[in-house]
Design a protein around this motif. Structure first.
Motif, PDB file in Angstrom:
ATOM      1  N   VAL A 257      -6.914   1.749   0.030  1.00 23.90           N
ATOM      2  CA  VAL A 257      -6.003   2.647  -0.683  1.00 23.90           C
ATOM      3  C   VAL A 257      -5.550   1.994  -1.985  1.00 23.90           C
ATOM      4  CG1 VAL A 257      -3.712   3.696  -0.627  1.00 23.90           C
ATOM      5  CG2 VAL A 257      -5.207   3.890   1.350  1.00 23.90           C
TER       6      VAL A 257
ATOM      7  N   GLN B 247       1.063   4.043  -2.951  1.00 22.28           N
ATOM      8  CA  GLN B 247       0.744   5.447  -2.663  1.00 22.28           C
ATOM      9  C   GLN B 247       1.903   6.358  -3.067  1.00 22.28           C
ATOM     10  OE1 GLN B 247      -2.356   6.275  -1.586  1.00 22.28           O
ATOM     11  NE2 GLN B 247      -1.748   8.347  -2.050  1.00 22.28           N
TER      12      GLN B 247
ATOM     13  N   CYS C 274      -7.015   3.508  -6.094  1.00 23.14           N
ATOM     14  CA  CYS C 274      -6.140   4.215  -7.052  1.00 23.14           C
ATOM     15  C   CYS C 274      -5.970   3.483  -8.340  1.00 23.14           C
ATOM     16  CB  CYS C 274      -4.767   4.448  -6.431  1.00 23.14           C
ATOM     17  SG  CYS C 274      -4.859   5.489  -4.981  1.00 23.14           S
TER      18      CYS C 274
ATOM     19  N   SER D  36       0.823  -1.206   0.000  1.00 19.92           N
ATOM     20  CA  SER D  36       0.000   0.000   0.000  1.00 19.92           C
ATOM     21  C   SER D  36       0.857   1.256   0.000  1.00 19.92           C
ATOM     22  CB  SER D  36      -0.930  -0.016   1.222  1.00 19.92           C
ATOM     23  OG  SER D  36      -1.663   1.182   1.290  1.00 19.92           O
TER      24      SER D  36
ATOM     25  N   ASP E 232      -5.674  -0.197   4.355  1.00 22.85           N
ATOM     26  CA  ASP E 232      -4.559  -0.341   3.411  1.00 22.85           C
ATOM     27  C   ASP E 232      -5.054  -0.881   2.069  1.00 22.85           C
ATOM     28  OD1 ASP E 232      -2.802   0.576   5.320  1.00 22.85           O
ATOM     29  OD2 ASP E 232      -2.065  -1.406   5.869  1.00 22.85           O
TER      30      ASP E 232
END
Length: 105
Positions: free
Chosen positions: A101, A26, A105, A22, A98
């Motif tokens: 996320v 990110q 995306c 994660s 986590d």
């Protein structure tokens, strides 16, 4: 990128793997956004990030299911005190965040 743990790996190691994944996703997405903002021409940075992490993101569901199954088995088999349940719920929530996320995306 980290290598996915084997199926028989401990839940702690699996959770660590998902957190590292994660964080890597990110950071890479942030970098891609920064590159897009400074003008990379016709290069679609976010598509590159998506294709780079697609295999990892798709495989994360199996790890999430394994963690949830382990949590369930622990709660059912141990009949733990309330403090242990709160700790396990907290860990499950962190894992869920986590993974959210990764999927968003």
């Amino acid at each position: 990128l980290p290598r996915a743990p084997a199926a028989e790996t401990s839940p702690t190691r699996t959770l660590h793997y998902l957190r590292v994944l994660s964080g890597a996703f990110q950071a890479t997405a942030d970098l891609a956004r920064g590159l897009s903002e400074c003008g990379c021409g016709d290069l679609d940075c976010m598509s590159l990030v998506d294709s780079l992490f697609a295999t990892y993101r798709d495989g994360s569901l199996a790890h999430e299911v394994a963690l949830q199954q382990n949590l369930f088995d622990t709660l059912v088999n141990m009949n733990p005190p309330a403090a242990t349940i709160k700790t396990l719920e907290g860990r499950a929530k962190l894992a869920e965040e986590d993974l959210h996320v990764l999927r968003s995306c």
